[in-house]
Design a protein around this motif. Structure first.
Motif, mmCIF file in Angstrom:
data_model
loop_
_atom_site.group_PDB
_atom_site.id
_atom_site.type_symbol
_atom_site.label_atom_id
_atom_site.label_comp_id
_atom_site.label_asym_id
_atom_site.label_seq_id
_atom_site.Cartn_x
_atom_site.Cartn_y
_atom_site.Cartn_z
ATOM 1 N N SER A 39 4.072 1.676 -1.437
ATOM 2 C CA SER A 39 5.219 1.743 -2.417
ATOM 3 C C SER A 39 4.597 0.925 -3.608
ATOM 4 O O SER A 39 4.233 -0.231 -3.611
ATOM 5 C CB SER A 39 6.340 1.234 -2.067
ATOM 6 O OG SER A 39 7.180 1.140 -3.084
ATOM 7 N N GLU A 40 4.422 1.631 -4.910
ATOM 8 C CA GLU A 40 4.331 0.816 -5.919
ATOM 9 C C GLU A 40 5.260 -0.121 -6.318
ATOM 10 O O GLU A 40 5.090 -1.335 -6.936
ATOM 11 C CB GLU A 40 4.079 1.927 -7.380
ATOM 12 C CG GLU A 40 2.995 2.878 -6.943
ATOM 13 C CD GLU A 40 2.864 3.905 -8.161
ATOM 14 O OE1 GLU A 40 3.713 3.743 -9.058
ATOM 15 O OE2 GLU A 40 1.637 4.611 -8.189
ATOM 16 N N ALA A 65 9.822 4.599 -4.772
ATOM 17 C CA ALA A 65 8.445 4.854 -5.061
ATOM 18 C C ALA A 65 7.633 5.094 -3.869
ATOM 19 O O ALA A 65 6.488 4.684 -3.787
ATOM 20 C CB ALA A 65 7.761 3.956 -6.194
ATOM 21 N N ASP A 107 0.860 -1.168 0.062
ATOM 22 C CA ASP A 107 -0.081 -0.115 0.101
ATOM 23 C C ASP A 107 0.909 1.220 0.067
ATOM 24 O O ASP A 107 0.230 2.314 -0.408
ATOM 25 C CB ASP A 107 -1.011 0.031 1.174
ATOM 26 C CG ASP A 107 -1.906 -1.117 1.078
ATOM 27 O OD1 ASP A 107 -2.153 -1.535 0.029
ATOM 28 O OD2 ASP A 107 -2.500 -1.321 2.129
ATOM 29 N N GLU A 113 4.918 6.203 -1.428
ATOM 30 C CA GLU A 113 3.658 7.200 -1.762
ATOM 31 C C GLU A 113 3.811 8.126 -0.561
ATOM 32 O O GLU A 113 3.614 7.848 0.624
ATOM 33 C CB GLU A 113 2.570 6.454 -1.679
ATOM 34 C CG GLU A 113 1.356 7.099 -1.635
ATOM 35 C CD GLU A 113 1.116 7.667 -3.346
ATOM 36 O OE1 GLU A 113 0.580 8.736 -3.447
ATOM 37 O OE2 GLU A 113 1.658 6.707 -4.249
ATOM 38 N N GLY A 114 4.045 9.472 -0.906
ATOM 39 C CA GLY A 114 4.071 10.493 -0.126
ATOM 40 C C GLY A 114 5.450 10.859 0.618
ATOM 41 O O GLY A 114 5.691 11.674 1.308
#
Length: 624
Positions: free
Chosen positions: A79-80, A224, A77, A226-227
């Motif tokens: 990191s891609e 990557a 959830d 997220e945020g």
């Protein structure tokens, strides 16, 4: 999310509780473009350096530190990249299970046919079972592998034969948990990567120094997270927002901290969107540094000079004294950064100041001693020394009283590196501005001096200049200094203008006055603008170049600098519809305006292909 769930999730970072995967860190080769910045980052974080446990796994990766227990639902959830790796693990596990099931079914008949031989072998050799167990495959585990592949030589022949088939997915670590690998460029990045992983659990970045936050940004981009980049940016903004309310010494210390890790700052313009928030972050940090330096230099005074002649002879030493004010020199650390270098770092270069209204406003607030330190710094760049002359003129216009006190203006003018001013400025502009103190004779002499390539020629010119006394300022720091570092290129500067109504009127190009666009760029000491006028079958666009207003009150005229400048008109799709090149290599027109670039917009089809929302768009490109 409730506070209880958030706290529980934060406590599970690095914990074995409900952990279903592991994160392993390894060293990977560093990309070539990042090595300069990374080298600086490593040296800037030596206070955090510590010994790491290094080991080599079966695949030859040099592992750093111990495996970190993790939770796949948090990583996927947050990191891609981790999400994609976990999906590959699942697909590979299913394929491996299917391959194993098919292999066991196919081998069942062969196993039954060889029961008698197996029984006979077992009865004749009591150690047969142990030998079979010794050759059975084992789960992969960390081991030290020599560079020549000594560990590979120890692999049995059966494993070598199996290696010819497509390699299975990496085996799970003990306990059935998956392994995710994170590449590091240096062992010191381990704590930064762990801080970003902790951010996935807590929503907070635990890093506090500017160097750590700047070094964590590219790691967050690689992983990557997220945020993650935005969180680092917010922490940096919060760190430097304190410069507005803190005292001068604290504000200066923050600038020094950022100066030591300046190689880690993001570029003003990101490439291919790799760092979309980088340019804006850099602009915010540099604006904070300029404000902090203005407050830090408040009250800085020029050293007094006894007489005019000794001051001219010792001007270089006086400038050096102004670089480091007395309070800082008294108890400063041995590695204290001179004020002039901090000012050059904060204001970057002459173009960055002249083409930024906020930065120019801050420069006008500097005291004379700080401006002298800035002009004397070897770190302050420019495209041409003519831009430094404009910078000095802007400061003088905003500080008329301070410039008129004693020999303040003379001291500042002695920091101008006149031999590096372009000929267009020396021969068309400088002698017309009285307060610059450069006569027509000195301008011609400087032009010849700058073009002289032999030291003997320059020596002969200096001997000839002695007949004119001290008016040529041959001992000035600016005269003997080398060329300043190159400023960041201006690149392409866009402009636009609403021309639909002018085109519809079909006014004559000769009779209609030109309307100036919103483009105003200062380069090589000149102000560049674009004008548009209506024509019978469209409109005309021309590039104008003249002296800035701060100097233009004393003379009338325009001159083109020697570098190539291209005026481009864009079509509705953003491509180049037509262009006109100016400069010494492309029909330089000398004094005056450029040639008119005619754009056909007479028909409805031409207008639709050229205009966007009734506006004509274009760019002025400065080539390096």
């Amino acid at each position: 999310m409730s506070d209880a769930v958030r706290k529980k999730l934060a406590k599970r970072f690095g914990s074995e509780e409900r952990s279903d995967c592991q994160v392993l860190f390894f060293l990977e080769p560093e990309p070539e473009p990042e090595r300069t910045g990374a080298a600086s980052s490593v040296s800037s974080s030596t206070e955090h350096a510590h010994e790491h446990a290094l080991a080599t796994d079966a695949q030859g990766r040099v592992l750093v530190g111990a495996p970190l227990p993790a939770h796949s639902h948090v990583l996927s959830d947050g990191s891609e990249r981790f999400c994609a790796e976990l999906e590959r693990w699942k697909v590979g596990a299913v394929a491996a299970a299917a391959t194993g099931a098919a292999g066991s079914t196919a081998g069942a008949g062969a196993a039954a046919a060889s029961d008698d031989r197996s029984a006979a072998a077992s009865s004749s050799s009591p150690s047969g079972c142990a030998a079979a167990d010794a050759h059975a495959p084992h789960p992969a585990k960390r081991q030290r592998v020599d560079g020549d592949g000594a560990a590979a030589a120890a692999v049995p022949a059966t494993a070598t034969a199996t290696a010819a088939a497509p390699p299975p997915p990496p085996p799970p670590c003990p306990g059935g948990r998956m392994q995710l690998f994170v590449g590091l460029h240096h062992p010191d990045e381990l704590r930064l990567a762990e801080a970003l992983l902790r951010f996935m659990y807590t929503g907070e970045v635990s890093l506090r120094s500017a160097a750590d936050l700047l070094r964590a940004r590219p790691i967050a981009l690689r992983l990557a997270v997220e945020g993650g980049v935005e969180a680092c940016d917010s922490a940096l903004r919060a760190l430097f927002s304190t410069t507005h309310g803190s005292d001068a010494s604290t504000a200066k210390s923050l600038v020094e901290e950022l100066y030591t890790c300046r190689a880690l700052l993001p570029e003003p313009a990101s490439s291919a969107g790799a760092d979309p928030t980088g340019p804006q972050l850099r602009a915010v940090l540099m604006a904070s540094c300029r404000s902090a330096m203005v407050r830090s230099c408040k009250g800085m005074a020029l050293p007094a000079a006894a007489t005019a002649a000794p001051a001219a002879a010792g001007s270089g030493a006086g400038a050096g004294a102004a670089v480091a004010p007395a309070p800082a020199a008294a108890g400063a650390a041995p590695a204290a950064v001179p004020v002039g270098e901090l000012l050059a770092f904060a204001f970057e270069d002459a173009l960055a100041v002249l083409n930024n209204a906020t930065a120019l406003f801050k420069l006008r607030q500097l005291p004379a001693a700080a401006l002298e330190a800035l002009l004397a710094s070897e770190g302050f760049g420019t495209d041409d020394e003519a831009s430094v002359v404009v910078l000095l003129a802007e400061w003088r216009a905003a500080n008329t009283e301070a410039a008129a006190q004693g020999d303040t203006l003379k001291r500042l003018l002695r920091q101008v590196r006149w031999p590096h001013v372009c000929d267009e400025y020396l021969l068309h502009v400088v002698p017309r501005v009285g307060w610059l103190g450069v006569s027509w004779e000195r301008a011609a002499w400087l032009s010849s001096y700058a073009r002289a390539t032999l030291s003997s020629t320059r020596a002969a010119l200096e001997v000839a200049a002695l007949t004119y006394g001290a008016s040529y300022e041959l001992d000035a720091p600016g005269h003997i200094a080398r060329r300043r570092p190159a400023a960041r290129p201006l690149g392409a500067r866009p402009f636009s203008m609403e021309v639909a109504s002018a085109i519809a009127s079909q006014a004559s190009l000769d009779g209609a006055p030109f309307k100036w666009t919103d483009l105003k760029v200062c380069a090589r000491g000149f102000m560049w603008t674009v004008a548009v006028a209506a024509a019978v079958d469209g409109c005309g666009v021309r590039l104008a170049c003249g002296a800035p207003r701060v100097l233009a009150s004393t003379f009338v005229g325009h001159a083109y600098p020697g570098k190539d400048v291209t005026l481009q008109v864009l079509n509705a799709a953003g491509g180049v519809a037509c262009e006109e090149k100016s400069g010494t290599c492309h029909r330089c027109v000398g004094i005056g305006l450029s040639r008119v670039l005619k754009v056909k917009t007479g028909s409805q089809e031409e207008r639709e292909s050229l205009l966007r929302d009734g506006r004509l768009h274009g760019e002025v490109v400065w080539w390096e």
